[in-house]
Design an enzyme around this catalytic site. Structure first.
Site, short mmCIF file in Angstrom:
data_model
loop_
_atom_site.label_atom_id
_atom_site.label_comp_id
_atom_site.label_asym_id
_atom_site.label_seq_id
_atom_site.Cartn_x
_atom_site.Cartn_y
_atom_site.Cartn_z
N ASP A 483 16.69 15.95 -38.29
CA ASP A 483 17.42 17.19 -38.05
C ASP A 483 18.92 16.99 -37.93
O ASP A 483 19.69 17.95 -37.99
CB ASP A 483 16.96 17.80 -36.71
CG ASP A 483 15.62 18.49 -36.82
OD1 ASP A 483 15.37 19.11 -37.85
OD2 ASP A 483 14.84 18.39 -35.86
C1 BGC Z 1 17.79 16.86 -31.83
C2 BGC Z 1 16.57 16.79 -32.68
C3 BGC Z 1 15.85 18.08 -32.60
C4 BGC Z 1 16.77 19.22 -32.98
C5 BGC Z 1 16.10 20.53 -32.84
C6 BGC Z 1 18.66 18.00 -32.28
O1 BGC Z 1 19.76 18.11 -31.47
O2 BGC Z 1 18.50 15.65 -31.84
O3 BGC Z 1 15.73 15.72 -32.28
O4 BGC Z 1 14.76 18.10 -33.43
O5 BGC Z 1 17.95 19.21 -32.23
O6 BGC Z 1 16.81 21.57 -33.36
C1 NOJ Z 2 12.42 16.70 -33.36
C2 NOJ Z 2 11.92 17.79 -34.23
O1 NOJ Z 2 10.93 18.53 -33.58
C3 NOJ Z 2 11.40 17.25 -35.54
O2 NOJ Z 2 11.07 18.30 -36.38
C4 NOJ Z 2 12.41 16.34 -36.17
O3 NOJ Z 2 11.86 15.86 -37.33
C5 NOJ Z 2 12.84 15.24 -35.24
N1 NOJ Z 2 13.33 15.82 -34.04
C6 NOJ Z 2 13.89 14.33 -35.83
O4 NOJ Z 2 15.13 14.92 -35.92
#
Ligand code: BGC
Ligand code: NOJ
Length: 810
Positions: A483
């Site tokens: 993400d």
């Molecule tokens: C986090 C991710 C998460 C995402 C959700 C980010 O700030 O680092 O792990 O999945 O936000 O929107």
């Molecule tokens: C958490 C999110 O729920 C997942 O969709 C994503 O792939 C991981 N963070 C890595 O960014």
């Protein structure tokens, strides 16, 4: 250091001190009604959706930690205490918390009075049962006062926190006998209320927070409890609560059991009222009637136990390693069920208001529970697919209550569609139910444009094909699985979100992770097409997969590992040429699993580079070197301090991809070594460092570049649960459901002499014994089913009976 121990026979983790390094929680409920409960009875309840139907109030990230819950207060001759230690925090003479499968039992003792509190949500019900057993262990008669307490949330958990100008006026309750009803907004647009009941006459109550707690008191010392007197308050606005007051007398050695019940009711529009402004309580009374004696509660509790016996009976490992067995047989499967229910919505790190069910998350979670509840997995797949767009793209999230796409986050995460192929093919392999492919499934919930589920899969596949970049690699969109790699939507404006800022127009950033993912699930798509006899489509799809393999080899190889991406400007991401972030885990995982360039030695080189650069004492970090500078064109990733989250944290979700890659090379020892590094049961002894629960995975463990390597955060709701379960059961232990039967193909350390697995599969029970006399890591020499040697390594007898399977490795 440990803070408790595993009781495997009861499938419990037993916490022996309330002061755990972080609240250690559990989940109650399996279908509609859910609760979170910490080891000090903190937490909250909701119906279906933690945002829209929050029943009780909780305060996240507060001081002190873990604020709000179902609290009991005992005033025993002026000594005030709580069985779960919090909120009063009077030192207890005895304390124990047992977190089990969908129940929690917390016991406290003070001055010879013991209070055992059992919390669970009975199957098929919309309520939380709280059975309180009070025992007088002294030789004297005991007279004491018991107060229950919980605070109502005004349904919408987000609005509850911020719309105070309105909300402090709206609270409404009713009190009738021993039941307190919460009916805020019932006369308007809602037809639901909640109630809190106790199965005994009360000597008083409170429903107004200020009257009970006192305006400047804290939960640790509510005025009414300290004074030993309720105020019989009736809430009008402000903050409605529910507190029962009971005066109790116990002879020496005597015990008394009480049943408290927190319930949720929905009435039909025409049956809302019993009299003007008096809510129809009939349905609540019916629920109360089901659970108003300890005997009825015990029966419901036994049913819950039996339910879990059944669920966990589908895969039972006997490996000789008790840590491995307890993870595979109990806790990992349990966590998979919790992620099925919650996706990423409500934990002690996810506040239950920001995120609904993730498209990619829920599809991946499915591979951890499909063997337990295949029918519900099927329904989930259809729900997810129903939020897909007609071009194969998807909303990134949807709300469980409405089952509709959540527009706040939008779409364009270009890995999303492919995970639908994963979940569907895993479902069919588990069940043999191809009929799901014919199901008519809407797009964006619009039934008028529905197509078969197979068409959805086809669109998922072609969404990648139709979105290729300059190197013939998949366009990344807003981000892929990572993400925080926001290669097309970066901005310098501090008021813009990294992930939801519109893409740079004409964004051409490409992802090697999606490339590998496409090869893996593209091949699954082809295999599925051949299964259902559409060879032409299979051949056509094969060309696209072959092209992708070539594109990866040509443009995705950096010499010793796979590149991660090309950025908006066409520059390499995750290359030795870069100053920081030279190598990333995701593309090593997916391109290895896809075996791209295996013959040429690429997979081996890539995985050796992972070992050399990404592995550390606590697991495999996401990238290396960690970013210490802010790289604006990469988006969020480098905003994290080095060693945390997507910037070189050990992002446990993706470690299994490397484990699986290792098994494709036959390196069982290394695969298992990686498995153990992040597996919570193996980390129990360092709970003081690790901090989160030793029975469930956390999303992230701080990596080698962090301030505190080894410290975990964000436990429970993570794809880590499903992927680790998948890596250990399917690829290391090697028990793989396939279209025609159960494939057996272990990849284990050579020194393992073998192991046994009981696996129920499509109604048939296989007692599988793996014998590794040859001391190899991989390779099946011979399989004997009920005394008869079979050909190949797929066991095909599926007659509903019990079968003995002996597998000789070599
Ligand atoms: C986090 C991710 C998460 C995402 C959700 C980010 O700030 O680092 O792990 O999945 O936000 O929107
Ligand atoms: C958490 C999110 O729920 C997942 O969709 C994503 O792939 C991981 N963070 C890595 O960014």
């Amino acid at each position: 250091m440990k803070f408790g121990f595993f009781d495997d026979a009861n499938r419990e983790y037993v916490i022996t001190t309330p002061e755990t390094p972080f609240p250690w929680i559990n989940y109650l409920g399996n279908e509609d009604f859910f609760s979170l409960v910490s080891n000090t009875a903190g937490g909250y309840s909701f119906y279906k959706d933690a945002k829209f139907r929050r029943l009780t109030r909780y305060r996240y990230n507060n001081v002190p930690m873990d604020n709000g819950g179902r609290y009991f207060y005992i005033n025993d001759g002026g000594t005030v205490w709580s069985p779960g230690w919090k909120p009063v925090k009077t030192p207890l003479d005895k304390y124990e918390c047992r977190h089990g499968m969908s129940y929690t039992r917390i016991t406290g003792e003070k001055n010879g009075l013991e209070a055992e509190t059992l919390f669970f949500v009975p199957l098929k019900s919309w309520c939380e049962v709280q059975k309180v057993k009070l025992t007088n262990h002294t030789n004297e008669k005991k007279q004491f006062k018991l107060f229950s307490f919980m605070e109502w949330c005004l349904w919408n958990a987000e609005d509850d926190q911020n719309n105070l100008q309105r909300n402090l006026n709206t609270g409404e309750v009713e009190i009738a006998d021993s039941t307190i009803y919460h009916k805020t907004e019932y006369k308007e647009r809602r037809n639901h209320y909640a109630f809190y009941h106790v199965n005994a006459p009360v000597q008083g109550y409170d429903t107004d927070r200020e009257s009970f707690v006192g305006l400047y008191n804290e939960f640790s010392g509510p005025k009414a409890v300290l004074e030993g007197r309720p105020t019989n308050s009736h809430a009008h606005g402000w903050s409605p609560i529910a507190s029962h007051y009971l005066e109790i007398e116990l002879a020496p050695g005597e015990s008394k059991e009480l049943v408290f019940l927190l319930g949720y009711i929905e009435n039909k529009e025409e049956e809302k009222w019993e009299a003007k402004n008096i809510i129809n309580k009939k349905p609540a009374k019916a629920v109360i009637d089901q659970f108003d004696t300890p005997a009825k509660v015990n029966k419901a509790f036994e049913e819950l136990r039996a339910y879990w016996d059944d669920l966990l009976g589908n895969f039972v490992l006997d490996s000789g390693d008790e840590k491995l067995d307890r993870m595979v047989n109990i806790w990992n499967q349990y966590q998979c069920m919790v992620t099925f229910n919650m996706s990423r919505s409500a934990s002690f790190f996810e506040v239950g208001i920001g995120r609904g069910m993730g498209f990619r998350d829920s599809n991946q979670d499915l591979i951890g529970f499909v063997h337990q509840i295949p029918e519900r997995a099927r329904e989930r797949i259809i729900d997810i697919a129903s939020t897909q767009f007609q071009d194969g793209g998807a909303y990134h999230q949807y709300q469980p209550l409405t089952k509709r796409g959540n527009d706040a986050i939008g779409g364009n995460f270009n890995d999303d569609p492919l995970w639908l192929i994963l979940s569907t093919t895993e479902y069919i392999k588990e069940t043999g139910d191809f009929s799901i492919l014919d199901e008519k499934v809407p797009f964006d919930n619009d039934m008028s444009v529905a197509k078969s589920h197979f068409e959805h899969l086809k669109l998922s596949f072609y969404h990648v094909v139709n979105n290729l970049g300059p190197h013939g690699l998949p366009l990344i969109g807003r981000a892929d699985w990572n993400d925080c790699l926001n290669l097309n939507c970066f901005s310098k404006d501090p008021n813009e979100s990294f992930q939801t800022t519109e893409n740079k127009s004409g964004g051409t950033a490409e992802s090697l992770m999606i490339a590998g993912l496409f090869v893996v699930y593209g091949r699954e798509y082809i295999k599925l097409c051949r299964q259902i006899g559409i060879e032409k489509e299979a051949d056509e799809a094969q060309k696209h997969v072959d092209n992708m393999v070539e594109a990866i080899k040509k443009h995705g190889w950096d010499g010793n590992w796979y590149l991660r991406a090309y950025d908006f400007f066409g520059n390499k991401v995750g290359s030795n040429e870069n100053e920081e972030g030279k190598i990333f885990i995701e593309s090593q995982g997916w391109c290895s699993m896809a075996e791209v360039g295996k013959e040429e030695g690429m997979v081996e080189k890539a995985l050796d580079s992972v070992k050399e650069r990404l592995d550390c004492e606590y697991g495999i970090v996401l990238n290396n070197p960690a970013f210490t500078k802010y790289v604006v064109e990469y988006g969020e990733i480098s905003t994290y301090p080095a060693g945390y989250k997507e910037n070189a944290g050990i992002f446990c979700h993706n470690n299994p991809w490397i484990m699986i890659g290792e098994t494709s090379l036959g390196r069982g020892e290394r695969a298992l070594e990686y498995y153990k590094k992040i597996c919570p049961a193996y980390l129990e002894d360092i709970s003081d460092l690790h901090r989160t629960e030793p029975y469930v995975y956390a999303q992230m463990i701080a990596g080698k570049d962090a301030f505190k390597p080894g410290e975990a955060k964000n436990s429970w709701l993570t794809g880590t649960a499903a992927w680790n379960y998948y890596a250990i059961t399917r690829h290391i232990l090697g028990i793989q459901p396939d279209y025609d039967g159960l494939r057996i193909d272990p990849c284990i350390p050579g020194e393992w002499s073998g192991f046994s697995v009981k696996r129920k599969f499509r109604g048939t029970t296989f007692n599988i014994k793996i014998v590794n006399k040859a001391a190899v890591s991989k390779g099946v020499k011979k399989i004997v089913v009920d005394g008869q040697e079979i050909e190949g390594n797929i066991v095909k007898v599926l007659d509903g009976g019990d079968h003995q399977v002996i597998v000789e490795m070599g």
